[in-house]
Design a protein around this motif. Structure first.
Motif, mmCIF file in Angstrom:
data_model
loop_
_atom_site.group_PDB
_atom_site.id
_atom_site.type_symbol
_atom_site.label_atom_id
_atom_site.label_comp_id
_atom_site.label_asym_id
_atom_site.label_seq_id
_atom_site.Cartn_x
_atom_site.Cartn_y
_atom_site.Cartn_z
ATOM 1 N N LEU A 149 60.333 -8.348 44.434
ATOM 2 C CA LEU A 149 61.060 -8.820 43.254
ATOM 3 C C LEU A 149 60.099 -9.391 42.214
ATOM 4 O O LEU A 149 60.227 -9.133 41.018
ATOM 5 N N VAL A 150 59.126 -10.156 42.681
ATOM 6 C CA VAL A 150 58.127 -10.715 41.769
ATOM 7 C C VAL A 150 57.324 -9.602 41.102
ATOM 8 O O VAL A 150 57.085 -9.632 39.889
ATOM 9 N N ALA A 151 56.922 -8.609 41.901
ATOM 10 C CA ALA A 151 56.148 -7.494 41.351
ATOM 11 C C ALA A 151 56.965 -6.725 40.314
ATOM 12 O O ALA A 151 56.436 -6.341 39.260
ATOM 13 N N PHE A 152 58.235 -6.486 40.608
ATOM 14 C CA PHE A 152 59.092 -5.770 39.658
ATOM 15 C C PHE A 152 59.208 -6.549 38.352
ATOM 16 O O PHE A 152 59.057 -5.986 37.260
ATOM 17 N N GLY A 153 59.471 -7.848 38.468
ATOM 18 C CA GLY A 153 59.596 -8.667 37.267
ATOM 19 C C GLY A 153 58.314 -8.719 36.462
ATOM 20 O O GLY A 153 58.336 -8.661 35.224
ATOM 21 N N ALA A 154 57.177 -8.814 37.164
ATOM 22 C CA ALA A 154 55.889 -8.867 36.471
ATOM 23 C C ALA A 154 55.595 -7.551 35.766
ATOM 24 O O ALA A 154 55.157 -7.532 34.603
ATOM 25 N N GLU A 155 55.824 -6.421 36.448
ATOM 26 C CA GLU A 155 55.583 -5.121 35.832
ATOM 27 C C GLU A 155 56.511 -4.898 34.638
ATOM 28 O O GLU A 155 56.086 -4.352 33.608
ATOM 29 N N PHE A 156 57.736 -5.326 34.779
ATOM 30 C CA PHE A 156 58.685 -5.187 33.676
ATOM 31 C C PHE A 156 58.219 -6.006 32.471
ATOM 32 O O PHE A 156 58.209 -5.529 31.339
ATOM 33 N N GLY A 157 57.800 -7.242 32.723
ATOM 34 C CA GLY A 157 57.393 -8.132 31.640
ATOM 35 C C GLY A 157 56.167 -7.637 30.897
ATOM 36 O O GLY A 157 56.146 -7.597 29.656
ATOM 37 N N ILE A 158 55.123 -7.234 31.625
ATOM 38 C CA ILE A 158 53.900 -6.802 30.951
ATOM 39 C C ILE A 158 54.102 -5.463 30.243
ATOM 40 O O ILE A 158 53.508 -5.215 29.190
ATOM 41 N N SER A 159 54.960 -4.616 30.798
ATOM 42 C CA SER A 159 55.230 -3.319 30.159
ATOM 43 C C SER A 159 56.042 -3.510 28.878
ATOM 44 O O SER A 159 55.768 -2.858 27.862
ATOM 45 N N PHE A 160 57.024 -4.379 28.933
ATOM 46 C CA PHE A 160 57.845 -4.660 27.753
ATOM 47 C C PHE A 160 56.976 -5.214 26.627
ATOM 48 O O PHE A 160 57.061 -4.777 25.475
ATOM 49 N N LEU A 161 56.112 -6.188 26.963
ATOM 50 C CA LEU A 161 55.251 -6.796 25.953
ATOM 51 C C LEU A 161 54.267 -5.784 25.383
ATOM 52 O O LEU A 161 54.039 -5.738 24.170
ATOM 53 N N LEU A 162 53.675 -4.950 26.254
ATOM 54 C CA LEU A 162 52.713 -3.966 25.770
ATOM 55 C C LEU A 162 53.358 -3.001 24.790
ATOM 56 O O LEU A 162 52.788 -2.706 23.734
ATOM 57 N N MET A 163 54.537 -2.496 25.101
ATOM 58 C CA MET A 163 55.187 -1.547 24.203
ATOM 59 C C MET A 163 55.616 -2.218 22.911
ATOM 60 O O MET A 163 55.493 -1.628 21.821
ATOM 61 N N LEU A 164 56.059 -3.460 22.984
ATOM 62 C CA LEU A 164 56.450 -4.176 21.771
ATOM 63 C C LEU A 164 55.243 -4.380 20.854
ATOM 64 O O LEU A 164 55.321 -4.142 19.640
ATOM 65 N N VAL A 165 54.115 -4.785 21.437
ATOM 66 C CA VAL A 165 52.889 -4.950 20.658
ATOM 67 C C VAL A 165 52.441 -3.611 20.072
ATOM 68 O O VAL A 165 52.062 -3.526 18.897
ATOM 69 N N LEU A 166 52.507 -2.553 20.881
ATOM 70 C CA LEU A 166 52.096 -1.227 20.427
ATOM 71 C C LEU A 166 52.919 -0.768 19.232
ATOM 72 O O LEU A 166 52.377 -0.276 18.227
ATOM 73 N N LEU A 167 54.228 -0.951 19.290
ATOM 74 C CA LEU A 167 55.098 -0.520 18.199
ATOM 75 C C LEU A 167 54.853 -1.339 16.933
ATOM 76 O O LEU A 167 54.845 -0.803 15.825
ATOM 77 N N LEU A 168 54.654 -2.633 17.102
ATOM 78 C CA LEU A 168 54.363 -3.481 15.939
ATOM 79 C C LEU A 168 53.059 -3.060 15.266
ATOM 80 O O LEU A 168 52.965 -2.994 14.040
ATOM 81 N N LEU A 169 52.048 -2.750 16.075
ATOM 82 C CA LEU A 169 50.756 -2.342 15.529
ATOM 83 C C LEU A 169 50.851 -1.001 14.804
ATOM 84 O O LEU A 169 50.335 -0.834 13.697
ATOM 85 N N LEU A 170 51.500 -0.029 15.446
ATOM 86 C CA LEU A 170 51.566 1.314 14.864
ATOM 87 C C LEU A 170 52.461 1.380 13.627
ATOM 88 O O LEU A 170 52.352 2.319 12.833
ATOM 89 N N HIS A 171 53.332 0.391 13.458
ATOM 90 C CA HIS A 171 54.174 0.360 12.262
ATOM 91 C C HIS A 171 53.549 -0.473 11.149
ATOM 92 O O HIS A 171 54.175 -0.671 10.102
ATOM 93 N N SER A 172 52.342 -0.974 11.363
ATOM 94 C CA SER A 172 51.650 -1.769 10.355
ATOM 95 C C SER A 172 50.500 -0.959 9.761
ATOM 96 O O SER A 172 49.601 -0.517 10.485
ATOM 97 N N ARG A 173 50.511 -0.758 8.447
ATOM 98 C CA ARG A 173 49.447 0.007 7.805
ATOM 99 C C ARG A 173 48.093 -0.672 7.945
ATOM 100 O O ARG A 173 47.053 -0.009 7.985
ATOM 101 N N LYS A 174 48.077 -1.999 8.024
ATOM 102 C CA LYS A 174 46.827 -2.737 8.110
ATOM 103 C C LYS A 174 46.286 -2.810 9.537
ATOM 104 O O LYS A 174 45.077 -2.843 9.751
ATOM 105 N N LEU A 175 47.173 -2.845 10.514
ATOM 106 C CA LEU A 175 46.745 -3.118 11.885
ATOM 107 C C LEU A 175 46.651 -1.899 12.776
ATOM 108 O O LEU A 175 45.997 -1.949 13.817
ATOM 109 N N LYS A 176 47.280 -0.780 12.409
ATOM 110 C CA LYS A 176 47.361 0.334 13.355
ATOM 111 C C LYS A 176 45.997 0.905 13.724
ATOM 112 O O LYS A 176 45.823 1.426 14.825
ATOM 113 N N GLN A 177 45.011 0.779 12.818
ATOM 114 C CA GLN A 177 43.685 1.290 13.150
ATOM 115 C C GLN A 177 43.003 0.474 14.244
ATOM 116 O O GLN A 177 42.033 0.912 14.847
#
Length: 275
Positions: A149-177
């Motif tokens: 259960l801990v492993a599932f929650g940890a994997e879910f949390g880090i994956s959610f954060l990584l994708m959120l950061v990735l989308l924010l970066l790629l949608h920013s003209r200044k930061l995507k590079q």
């Protein structure tokens, strides 16, 4: 989706799929080599390594952070988009930046690349790769109460954060590079601080490849459930709340011509793949 569609996609875009397989094979190979150098008791680096596990995880994190950054900005990484992760591919498919046949081939290529690299490491390094301190670099939940259960929650949390950061970066003209560098730093932090919770996978194909080489499948399901589910949810929520510019393409290095681009001079990198 028909077999004819899959076949047609393969004929047009096999270099993209080959790049994905090569990218994940390189990642798995580097992870295996670094783990053996840092964790095997007979490693030639042992006299100079920190005795504390945290210190060795810092070195591992820095090394793998550089690896993922290099993959993202490499010509072959830019060609395929450097997903090297079925969960990332699912997210870009959800965004409409990848057609279904291409997404299927991407995932198959990623699994093939990870598995091939893991089996080659086992073939070449044998007992070193199988040593209990290395364990084929498999990702498994800890054998403690509620470890899965801990492993599932940890994997879910880090994956959610990584994708959120990735989308924010790629949608920013200044930061995507800078997306590759920031993702590399985030991966390094995950390895340093999250590894004791789940083994730090983020990547279903990477976990499957090493599990096949090791013949160990304990908890493998959670590494195929948590990251894709988390990245899919992050993508859905991002699309619901974000109302800025549209995502240009499914490329982690960002779109736009550059001296390191694998495309012709003056040619805008296409949406991956376009047809």
């Amino acid at each position: 989706m028909s077999f004819a569609a899959l076949r047609a996609a393969f004929r047009r875009h096999w270099p993209h799929y080959l790049a994905e397989a090569a990218g994940l094979a390189f990642f798995v190979t580097c992870a295996g080599l670094l783990t053996m150098l840092l964790e095997h008791p007979a490693s030639p680096l042992t006299p100079w390594l920190p005795s504390a596990k945290l210190g060795r995880r810092v070195l591992m994190g820095l090394g793998m952070g550089l690896v993922i950054t290099a993959i993202v900005y490499s010509p072959w990484g830019k060609r395929s988009g450097a997903h090297i992760n079925p969960a990332v591919t699912l997210a870009f498919w959800q965004l409409g930046k990848l057609r279904t046949p291409d997404a299927v081939w991407y995932v198959l290529a990623q699994v093939l690349g990870a598995s091939t690299a893991a089996f080659l490491l086992r073939l070449v390094f044998g007992d070193w790769y199988a040593h209990p301190a290395v364990k084929f670099t498999v990702t498994e939940p800890r054998p403690v109460p509620y470890g899965t259960l801990v492993a599932f929650g940890a994997e879910f949390g880090i994956s959610f954060l990584l994708m959120l950061v990735l989308l924010l970066l790629l949608h920013s003209r200044k930061l995507k590079q800078y997306t590759g560098c920031i993702l590399g730093a985030l991966l390094a932090l995950y390895i340093i601080f999250e590894t004791p919770l789940s083994g730090m996978s983020l990547n279903p194909a990477r976990s499957l490849g090493t599990a096949l080489a090791a013949g160990r499948y304990h908890g493998l399901w959670l590494y195929w459930a948590a990251p894709p589910l988390a990245m899919w949810l992050a993508t859905v929520l991002f699309r619901y709340f974000y109302h800025g510019e549209d995502l240009e393409c499914a490329v982690l290095a960002g779109c736009g011509p550059s001296p390191a681009s694998p495309h012709a001079v003056g040619e805008e990198p296409p949406l991956y793949p376009t047809q």
